[in-house]
Design an enzyme around this catalytic site. Structure first.
Site, PDB file in Angstrom:
ATOM      1  N   LEU A  34      15.289   8.699  -4.269  1.00 28.23           N
ATOM      2  CA  LEU A  34      14.200   7.943  -3.694  1.00 28.23           C
ATOM      3  C   LEU A  34      12.193   8.656  -4.099  1.00 28.23           C
ATOM      4  O   LEU A  34      12.737   9.849  -4.144  1.00 28.23           O
ATOM      5  CB  LEU A  34      14.491   7.981  -2.189  1.00 28.23           C
ATOM      6  N   GLU A  36       8.186   8.691  -2.876  1.00 27.83           N
ATOM      7  CA  GLU A  36       7.499   7.840  -1.665  1.00 27.83           C
ATOM      8  C   GLU A  36       7.131   6.670  -1.890  1.00 27.83           C
ATOM      9  O   GLU A  36       6.848   5.678  -1.144  1.00 27.83           O
ATOM     10  CB  GLU A  36       6.197   8.788  -1.935  1.00 27.83           C
ATOM     11  N   HIS A  38       9.368   4.249  -3.071  1.00 23.80           N
ATOM     12  CA  HIS A  38      10.812   4.209  -1.711  1.00 23.80           C
ATOM     13  C   HIS A  38      10.465   3.510  -0.289  1.00 23.80           C
ATOM     14  O   HIS A  38      10.707   2.595   0.323  1.00 23.80           O
ATOM     15  CB  HIS A  38      11.989   4.346  -1.887  1.00 23.80           C
ATOM     16  N   GLN A 162      10.340  -9.008 -10.227  1.00 24.37           N
ATOM     17  CA  GLN A 162      12.085  -8.920 -10.387  1.00 24.37           C
ATOM     18  C   GLN A 162      11.870  -9.313  -8.131  1.00 24.37           C
ATOM     19  O   GLN A 162      12.692 -10.184  -7.452  1.00 24.37           O
ATOM     20  CB  GLN A 162      12.142  -7.085  -9.285  1.00 24.37           C
ATOM     21  N   SER A 193       7.560   6.501 -10.013  1.00 21.82           N
ATOM     22  CA  SER A 193       8.815   5.869 -10.127  1.00 21.82           C
ATOM     23  C   SER A 193       9.605   6.752  -9.835  1.00 21.82           C
ATOM     24  O   SER A 193       9.432   7.827 -10.591  1.00 21.82           O
ATOM     25  CB  SER A 193       8.565   5.184 -11.539  1.00 21.82           C
TER      26      SER A 193
HETATM   27  P1  AMP Z   1      14.228   1.222  -7.909  1.00 21.77           P
HETATM   28  O1  AMP Z   1      15.060   2.592  -6.832  1.00 21.77           O
HETATM   29  O2  AMP Z   1      13.573   1.365  -8.732  1.00 21.77           O
HETATM   30  O3  AMP Z   1      15.144  -0.002  -8.077  1.00 21.77           O
HETATM   31  O4  AMP Z   1      13.251   0.303  -6.649  1.00 21.77           O
HETATM   32  C1  AMP Z   1      13.796   0.181  -5.423  1.00 21.77           C
HETATM   33  C2  AMP Z   1      12.859  -0.694  -4.697  1.00 21.77           C
HETATM   34  O5  AMP Z   1      11.591   0.227  -4.868  1.00 21.77           O
HETATM   35  C3  AMP Z   1      12.455  -2.559  -5.376  1.00 21.77           C
HETATM   36  O6  AMP Z   1      11.899  -3.115  -4.762  1.00 21.77           O
HETATM   37  C4  AMP Z   1      11.322  -1.159  -6.158  1.00 21.77           C
HETATM   38  O7  AMP Z   1      10.049  -2.128  -6.493  1.00 21.77           O
HETATM   39  C5  AMP Z   1       9.975  -0.476  -5.029  1.00 21.77           C
HETATM   40  N1  AMP Z   1       9.720   0.486  -5.425  1.00 21.77           N
HETATM   41  C6  AMP Z   1       9.471   1.330  -6.850  1.00 21.77           C
HETATM   42  N2  AMP Z   1       8.374   2.319  -6.639  1.00 21.77           N
HETATM   43  C7  AMP Z   1       7.417   1.581  -5.831  1.00 21.77           C
HETATM   44  C8  AMP Z   1       6.225   1.594  -5.549  1.00 21.77           C
HETATM   45  N3  AMP Z   1       5.482   2.617  -6.630  1.00 21.77           N
HETATM   46  N4  AMP Z   1       5.315   0.832  -4.937  1.00 21.77           N
HETATM   47  C9  AMP Z   1       6.475   0.208  -3.979  1.00 21.77           C
HETATM   48  N5  AMP Z   1       7.571  -0.108  -4.258  1.00 21.77           N
HETATM   49  C10 AMP Z   1       7.990   0.531  -5.178  1.00 21.77           C
END
Ligand code: AMP
Length: 297
Positions: A34, A36, A38, A162, A193
């Site tokens: 996780l 910022e 998330h 997504q 990310s």
């Molecule tokens: P992930 O763990 O990469 O599958 O992300 C989980 C959720 O967090 C997904 O809905 C992503 O779109 C969201 N997310 C990931 N990075 C960001 C970001 N920089 N800003 C906003 N939401 C994010």
């Protein structure tokens, strides 16, 4: 204090108690590591719901490259600390066989899992470049919705396609409400990310080209440019650098997503890109707009 559950069954019991008590439940699905970005989703859920749970599951069904799956960053202890800092009620995780009891404990028998059709908006872009990706996303997200029965579920605009796929899925299921949270960026513009952890310092610098390209296209838009090829050229100009390997740069109309890549003069557009930077495959996107939204806020 955040409660940690090691199995989706415990989380499901917790959630059904909340719902029985008349509370709203927010779900934030993640793959952990996780950051910022998330936490923005978690904060919004905590604000909007009586109870919030975060799932952490690196879902093998949505990876088409074993290497990416195997090397995906994992750090559950730190994840627990982070969600606790934003007053999240529950964090849960589990093995593939816990999420899918139909596997009968045999994680290799994916054929026993009913794969979910992610719908027409899964076509193209990520759906084309990562085969099976959105089938895997829809399959796990559907299962999470069935287990938790959340009032609202939170997704980031960073994974724009997504958000379309899960919105269609929730509509077909009749619930939950899907909330889309804006992309959270570092001061450099780089979108947070989990995969950024794979970047060297030099690559991280290079990776700022993605957002620079997107912002320069938006500047051109705001300057009156409406030709799709010119807007795409703005982005590509920033990505022409050794060390960057462009997978796609595309403009799409979100309201007519299925029409595919835009060409000619456009009147509404979102720019979407995927670029390999060393071992990290990064995606980003931005709505090309006139800034009216910001002024209104
Ligand atoms: P992930 O763990 O990469 O599958 O992300 C989980 C959720 O967090 C997904 O809905 C992503 O779109 C969201 N997310 C990931 N990075 C960001 C970001 N920089 N800003 C906003 N939401 C994010």
């Amino acid at each position: 204090l955040t409660r940690i559950f090691g199995s989706p069954r415990e989380a499901a019991e917790w959630a059904s108690e909340r719902v029985r008590a008349g509370e709203s439940v927010g779900l934030v699905p993640t793959m952990g590591a996780l950051h910022e970005g998330h936490l923005q989703l978690v904060r919004e859920s905590v604000r909007e719901n009586d109870a919030t749970c975060v799932s952490v599951f690196v879902n093998p069904l949505q990876f088409d490259q074993g290497k990416d799956f195997a090397s995906y960053p994992r750090n559950l202890e730190r994840d627990a600390e982070l969600v606790e800092s934003v007053a999240c009620d529950v964090l849960f995780t589990g093995a593939l066989t816990d999420f899918f009891p139909e596997l009968d404990g045999d994680a290799s028998r994916w054929d026993r899992i009913e794969s979910i059709d992610p719908g027409p908006r899964a076509r193209g872009l990520e759906g084309e470049h990562r085969s099976g990706h959105f089938e895997g996303v829809a399959t796990i997200v559907r299962r999470l919705f069935e287990l938790i029965r959340p009032t609202r579920a939170y997704f980031g605009e960073k994974d724009f396609q997504q958000t379309l796929v899960v919105t269609d899925l929730a509509e077909s299921m009749g619930a939950p409400v899907i909330r889309v949270i804006p992309t959270f960026r570092e001061a450099s513009g780089l979108a947070f990310s989990s995969r950024n952890a794979r970047l060297s310092e030099q690559q991280r610098e290079l990776a700022t080209s993605l957002s620079r390209g997107l912002f320069s296209a938006r500047d051109a838009w705001r300057g009156g440019e409406r030709r799709a090829d010119q807007l795409v050229a703005c982005i590509r100009a920033e990505l022409e650098s050794p060390g960057l390997d462009v997978e796609y740069v595309e403009l799409r109309d979100p309201d007519r997503w299925e029409a595919g890549a835009l060409s000619g003069e456009v009147d509404a557009a979102r720019a979407l890109i995927a670029v390999d930077v060393g071992a990290a495959r990064l995606i980003d996107n931005l709505r090309l707009d006139d800034g009216a939204d910001e002024l209104r806020r």
